[in-house]
Design an enzyme around this catalytic site. Structure first.
Site, mmCIF file in Angstrom:
data_model
loop_
_atom_site.group_PDB
_atom_site.id
_atom_site.type_symbol
_atom_site.label_atom_id
_atom_site.label_comp_id
_atom_site.label_asym_id
_atom_site.label_seq_id
_atom_site.Cartn_x
_atom_site.Cartn_y
_atom_site.Cartn_z
ATOM 1 N N GLU A 406 10.249 -0.907 -9.728
ATOM 2 C CA GLU A 406 11.705 -0.722 -9.963
ATOM 3 C C GLU A 406 12.212 0.466 -9.138
ATOM 4 O O GLU A 406 13.050 1.240 -9.582
ATOM 5 C CB GLU A 406 12.033 -0.494 -11.450
HETATM 6 C C1 LIG Z 1 1.959 -4.019 -10.892
HETATM 7 C C2 LIG Z 1 3.092 -4.239 -9.952
HETATM 8 C C3 LIG Z 1 4.000 -5.251 -10.200
HETATM 9 C C4 LIG Z 1 5.038 -5.495 -9.309
HETATM 10 N N1 LIG Z 1 5.900 -6.549 -9.542
HETATM 11 C C5 LIG Z 1 6.817 -6.883 -8.598
HETATM 12 C C6 LIG Z 1 7.630 -8.060 -8.747
HETATM 13 O O1 LIG Z 1 7.558 -8.777 -9.753
HETATM 14 N N2 LIG Z 1 8.486 -8.369 -7.748
HETATM 15 C C7 LIG Z 1 8.609 -7.608 -6.621
HETATM 16 O O2 LIG Z 1 9.400 -7.962 -5.757
HETATM 17 N N3 LIG Z 1 7.855 -6.485 -6.450
HETATM 18 C C8 LIG Z 1 6.967 -6.108 -7.396
HETATM 19 N N4 LIG Z 1 6.182 -4.979 -7.226
HETATM 20 C C9 LIG Z 1 6.297 -4.215 -5.999
HETATM 21 C C10 LIG Z 1 6.951 -2.860 -6.166
HETATM 22 O O3 LIG Z 1 8.313 -3.010 -6.396
HETATM 23 C C11 LIG Z 1 6.622 -2.048 -4.895
HETATM 24 O O4 LIG Z 1 5.240 -1.734 -4.961
HETATM 25 C C12 LIG Z 1 7.462 -0.795 -4.765
HETATM 26 O O5 LIG Z 1 8.789 -1.129 -4.490
HETATM 27 C C13 LIG Z 1 6.939 0.121 -3.646
HETATM 28 O O6 LIG Z 1 6.732 -0.564 -2.454
HETATM 29 P P1 LIG Z 1 5.330 -0.421 -1.672
HETATM 30 O O7 LIG Z 1 4.251 -0.701 -2.644
HETATM 31 O O8 LIG Z 1 5.388 -1.242 -0.452
HETATM 32 O O9 LIG Z 1 5.243 1.101 -1.299
HETATM 33 P P2 LIG Z 1 5.901 1.804 -0.018
HETATM 34 O O10 LIG Z 1 7.328 1.450 0.070
HETATM 35 O O11 LIG Z 1 5.053 1.567 1.164
HETATM 36 O O12 LIG Z 1 5.791 3.323 -0.442
HETATM 37 C C14 LIG Z 1 4.612 4.113 -0.275
HETATM 38 C C15 LIG Z 1 4.969 5.567 -0.607
HETATM 39 O O13 LIG Z 1 5.959 6.037 0.334
HETATM 40 C C16 LIG Z 1 7.107 6.475 -0.359
HETATM 41 N N5 LIG Z 1 8.301 6.108 0.421
HETATM 42 C C17 LIG Z 1 8.630 4.900 0.929
HETATM 43 N N6 LIG Z 1 9.808 4.954 1.548
HETATM 44 C C18 LIG Z 1 10.254 6.217 1.434
HETATM 45 C C19 LIG Z 1 11.427 6.909 1.852
HETATM 46 N N7 LIG Z 1 12.436 6.308 2.490
HETATM 47 N N8 LIG Z 1 11.535 8.212 1.558
HETATM 48 C C20 LIG Z 1 10.564 8.853 0.877
HETATM 49 N N9 LIG Z 1 9.446 8.266 0.444
HETATM 50 C C21 LIG Z 1 9.289 6.958 0.716
HETATM 51 C C22 LIG Z 1 7.073 5.772 -1.713
HETATM 52 O O14 LIG Z 1 7.810 6.474 -2.688
HETATM 53 C C23 LIG Z 1 5.581 5.729 -1.996
HETATM 54 O O15 LIG Z 1 5.166 6.934 -2.552
HETATM 55 C C24 LIG Z 1 5.178 -4.690 -8.149
HETATM 56 C C25 LIG Z 1 4.273 -3.647 -7.917
HETATM 57 C C26 LIG Z 1 3.244 -3.412 -8.795
HETATM 58 C C27 LIG Z 1 2.276 -2.302 -8.508
#
Ligand SMILES: Cc1cc2nc3c(=O)[nH]c(=O)nc-3n(C[C@H](O)[C@H](O)[C@H](O)COP(=O)(O)OP(=O)(O)OC[C@H]3O[C@@H](n4cnc5c(N)ncnc54)[C@H](O)[C@@H]3O)c2cc1C
Length: 594
Positions: A406
């Site tokens: 979220e």
């Molecule tokens: C158990 C689980 C269930 C999930 N369920 C769903 C679902 O039902 N549907 C769905 O669509 N998604 C789902 N997700 C995905 C989730 O929304 C994403 O994991 C989340 O949005 C983060 O994206 P990412 O994992 O690619 O991390 P990244 O975006 O790669 O982030 C990695 C790190 O970099 C930081 N970061 C990234 N961009 C920036 C920025 N601009 N400035 C500063 N810091 C930054 C982040 O805060 C984080 O610490 C789920 C994830 C999990 C773990």
């Protein structure tokens, strides 16, 4: 705080204006109907989940979840916030949240509920055409159709709009042909319908398509996760999946709005879940402290354990004060919109969007408070907490994701001051004027420490007024110093977010406490306000220093900081005794009951 009339503040306005204590809503104000919803879902969970709770710590939970969602559907739970004309119970946001706090106390199954209702029911309800609502809504509310929400991709997480999943028109333009891949998709193992965010042709922005499983959607294996093992999470693949054009949800190129609106509501619902799980973990910790003996005494008798119990209890008190208040703010604004002639569904969208800052605040505070509480409750269990067989260890693993989905807490923190500054730039909030007036007070040496008085809460009220000034001064300084380049100063934005989070949390807790100042446990609540006030002062000390040092030359910085820090210089209060009183109260209750 001389506020006489009913105060319906706009989103973010809490930093600028006072709120009348009688205008906040908190658990003490739950109606009979709200309590009835809470007990009926509690009865359901006691019957259906508690006896098999271990199964939700394994993949077995993913196979049980679909039938349980259907059982909940038969009882009408998924339609709690849906207007009656669409087959729901038409409850307001605060009722939905009050119910959701109990519903979330269901281990990994809570993920299935949250995604099915929050990210399944609402997109169709709020953005669907009448034909789409007729086709899907009843079956989603009854959980005959189970839903997934597909935004994240391997290369597009926080930067969700950069997704590569693409839909092109078929030759006869009656279908979209969809290709791409989503990942981390909750409920995907059993979902019948996927809300898929993708780009149509060469559009810049996302659109949302309603895609049925049987149209050729394929799935990866269940992810091997740190926790919530009973929640289905897989990759979802689309290879030339043919989707009728009428399955476009909302407008083409406007899907990001749908995704974000779902996330705004999702964020406050995460805070509510944090509260539900936090209370369960708290109870496990206090129960253990009341049973375990060392050195010839119950460990609950030790000051170090009391300190933990008090700190956990204060965080829960603050957390539930904040999301109940924000839910009520959303409802009040919704009612105002309805009175001004806006239709129900548009009013639902607009009222949540208005308080997106408060939703993000509750999500960040809630998920971090929950992690703290679960961690300390585990610590109280000693070695038993480290045993994979202890329930607390399950929660320890399960809650970690709440700081990631979220919107990660970093993204949410960046959004909090950004949303405020955006509103200020648009002239929706008189933020710069308020910041300027505080700045003049700073320059004239008029800023003073919080003033005590004869009333029980005089010091806390004065402290609240002062921390609002500190928040305005820090944000004003940063906005003036960096101007539009502030977006490149994430460290400063994160500190500003921390200040704003503290102000909202402290204010919500104080207003609730004043509103219900005659309750039986008023003295415990007063102790909690004292502990929270000092915690807030400590956090502000650090965050305002970060901001002020980043925004001025050394000489100016030291003089500015001296003035600002006067705002939260508090008189001595014996916090050890305050914490002991709080802890003894909860140790007697053997749970979080306030
Ligand atoms: C158990 C689980 C269930 C999930 N369920 C769903 C679902 O039902 N549907 C769905 O669509 N998604 C789902 N997700 C995905 C989730 O929304 C994403 O994991 C989340 O949005 C983060 O994206 P990412 O994992 O690619 O991390 P990244 O975006 O790669 O982030 C990695 C790190 O970099 C930081 N970061 C990234 N961009 C920036 C920025 N601009 N400035 C500063 N810091 C930054 C982040 O805060 C984080 O610490 C789920 C994830 C999990 C773990």
């Amino acid at each position: 705080m001389s506020v006489k009339e009913k105060t319906i503040l706009k989103g973010g306005e809490f930093l600028l204006s006072p709120t009348n204590p009688s205008d906040v809503f908190s658990p003490e104000d739950y109606t009979e109907e709200q309590n009835m919803f809470r007990s009926s879902i509690r009865d359901f969970l006691n019957k259906e989940i508690e006896p098999i709770k271990e199964k939700f710590d394994s993949k077995e939970g993913t196979t049980i979840a679909p039938q349980l969602l259907e059982k909940m559907g038969e009882l009408g739970f998924h339609g709690i916030g849906v207007p009656t004309e669409y087959g729901g119970l038409n409850c307001d946001m605060k009722t939905e949240l009050a119910y959701g706090e109990i519903a979330s106390d269901s281990f990994a199954f809570s993920q299935a509920i949250g995604v099915h209702t929050g990210l399944g029911v609402y997109p169709i309800l709020l953005y669907g055409t009448e034909a789409q609502k007729e086709k899907y809504l009843n079956d989603i509310v009854s959980a005959k159709i189970k839903c997934s929400y597909c935004l994240t991709e391997p290369g597009a997480g926080s930067d969700a709009n950069s997704g590569k999943t693409k839909a092109v028109f078929s030759e006869d333009e009656k279908h979209f042909i969809v290709n791409g891949q989503k990942m981390w998709i909750t409920n995907s193992g059993f979902a019948d319908v996927f809300f898929v965010f993708c780009k149509i042709e060469n559009d810049k922005n996302l659109s949302c398509l309603i895609i049925h499983k049987e149209w050729g959607v394929t799935l990866g294996a269940e992810e091997k996760k740190l926790g919530i093992h009973g929640s289905s999470t897989r990759q979802v693949f689309f290879e030339n999946v043919k989707v009728p054009v009428e399955n476009l949800l909302g407008e083409r190129d406007k899907g990001f709005k749908i995704a974000m609106n779902a996330l705004n509501a999702g964020r406050i619902k995460i805070a509510v879940a944090n509260s539900g799980i936090g209370k369960r973990a708290f109870k496990l910790g206090v129960n253990y402290a009341n049973q375990r003996e060392q050195f010839g005494k119950k460990i609950a008798a030790f000051g170090a354990i009391k300190h933990k119990i008090a700190a956990m209890g204060c965080k829960l008190y603050a957390l539930e004060s904040s999301w109940n208040r924000a839910g009520h703010q959303i409802d009040e604004f919704y009612n105002e919109l309805i009175e001004s002639g806006v239709n129900k569904l548009e009013a639902k969208i607009k009222s949540v969007a208005e308080y997106s800052m408060e939703c993000a605040i509750t999500k960040v505070y809630g998920s971090e408070a929950e992690s703290y509480i679960v961690d300390e409750a585990l610590q109280i269990h000693g070695g038993m907490g480290f045993s994979a067989e202890s329930e607390i260890s399950t929660h320890y693993r399960n809650v970690r994701g709440n700081r990631i989905y979220e919107g990660t807490n970093e993204i949410n923190r960046i959004l909090i001051p950004t949303m405020l500054l955006r509103k200020a730039m648009k002239g929706e909030l008189p933020f710069m004027q308020a910041a300027m007036s505080s700045f003049q007070e700073l320059q004239s040496g008029l800023l003073t420490a919080p003033k005590n008085g004869p009333g029980t809460y005089d010091l806390a009220i004065s402290f609240l007024e002062n921390i609002k000034k500190a928040s305005l001064l820090s944000s004003g300084l940063a906005a003036q110093y960096f101007q539009e380049k502030i977006k490149d100063q994430q460290e400063v934005l994160m500190s500003l977010a921390d200040i704003m989070i503290q102000v909202y949390l402290f204010e919500s807790t104080l207003l609730r406490t004043i509103k219900h100042k005659d309750v039986k446990n008023a003295s415990i609540r007063k102790n909690m306000i004292d502990v929270l006030m000092f915690e807030t002062a400590d956090l502000l000390l650090k965050s305002t220093r970060e901001v002020v040092f980043a925004c001025s030359n050394q000489e100016q910085a030291i003089s500015n900081l001296k003035g600002i820090q006067r705002l939260y210089q508090l008189p001595a209060i014996n916090l050890k005794e305050s914490r002991r009183a709080i802890a003894n109260y909860f140790i007697d209750q053997n749970s979080y009951t306030i």
